[in-house]
Design an enzyme around this catalytic site. Sequence first.
Site, PDB file in Angstrom:
ATOM      1  N   TYR A  78       0.840  -1.189   0.000  1.00  0.00           N
ATOM      2  CA  TYR A  78       0.000   0.000   0.000  1.00  0.00           C
ATOM      3  C   TYR A  78       0.879   1.244   0.000  1.00  0.00           C
ATOM      4  CZ  TYR A  78      -3.432  -3.510   1.508  1.00  0.00           C
ATOM      5  OH  TYR A  78      -4.220  -4.635   1.610  1.00  0.00           O
ATOM      6  N   SER A 122     -12.691  -5.759   1.797  1.00  0.00           N
ATOM      7  CA  SER A 122     -13.743  -5.208   0.927  1.00  0.00           C
ATOM      8  C   SER A 122     -15.128  -5.673   1.373  1.00  0.00           C
ATOM      9  CB  SER A 122     -13.501  -5.592  -0.531  1.00  0.00           C
ATOM     10  OG  SER A 122     -12.309  -5.018  -1.010  1.00  0.00           O
ATOM     11  N   LEU A 132     -17.669  -4.076   2.188  1.00  0.00           N
ATOM     12  CA  LEU A 132     -18.761  -3.245   1.693  1.00  0.00           C
ATOM     13  C   LEU A 132     -18.751  -3.180   0.165  1.00  0.00           C
ATOM     14  CD1 LEU A 132     -18.619  -0.369   4.334  1.00  0.00           C
ATOM     15  CD2 LEU A 132     -20.141  -2.356   4.273  1.00  0.00           C
TER      16      LEU A 132
END
Length: 326
Positions: free
Chosen positions: A55, A203, A205
């Site tokens: 990230y 993830s 949502l």
Amino acid sequence: MRTTDLGDGLTVSAIGLGAMGMSAFYGASDEAESVATLRHAVDLGVTFIDTAEAYGPFANEQLIARALGDRRDQVTLATKASAGFDDDGTSHGRDGSPAYVRRAADRSLRHLGTDVIDLYYLHRVDPAVPIEETVGAMAELVAAGKVRHIGLSEVSAATIRRAHAVHPLAAVQSELSLFSRDVLRNGEKAVLDELGIGFVAFSPLGRGVLSSGVRSLDDLAPDDARRGLPRFQPEAFAANRRLVDRVEALAAEKGATVAQVALAWLVGQGVVPIPGTRHRARLAENAGAVDVELSPEDLQRLADALPDDEIAGSRDGLPVREGADR
């Protein structure tokens, strides 16, 4: 915030925080708000913080160190060995070699500003390296006191069994949401339940669709990576938003938001969701999901509201082989 047990004696907050979007993939972010969100998470008891060397690369781990360095003993830090990164961020593809795992862990320790990683994942399996060798190196990190628990991400049931035989896994992380339920039918979740390994849902949502944050494609920044995903193409997105309307109706019955009901559905599956957000208000909304009570009938109604054959587009555009590592 309640706590829950994963595996191998690891206890975490029932809902965690995925920090990825604060540093990568979803467009520009406000660092001050990201820092405030991370610190507010601890105040709310959302103390299971998820990151990875990929990230940024590295930027997200460093952000967490800046935000939470003085509160290290209040959080459970999870990070991942992601790929063959040089120290300048150049990637050479997947690398599950023992030498790389050791080097990556030492680098993550420096970037996180800590002397121990609570949960260390292999982000993706390297098909060129037997999983036994990779997990063996991760076990050495545990023995050396650099890592407390280990896990894997996006792996098959067969790989989980092989890895767990080398060293107990505390958790496996894969995508799971009302929009992505592959793991409930491909054997992955079943083998975790059998072996007493925790499941962490990323993830949760549907990359924001199951929330008020992404009601339109105009809500995404021009450089948001989601614009390239199949489910975020105009026709697929519109079809999926119509499915979300069904969830909204169920949420209204509970006096909750769509996001809260979607997360409560996951908690009801016995998993730990790690919704990502860059904003304190959204964080507080997500944390409130632990107070939403869903009966077994409610859980089934939510699943039935989003039939697999009505969900438009694959989750990430990658070819899917049932029962295989991704």
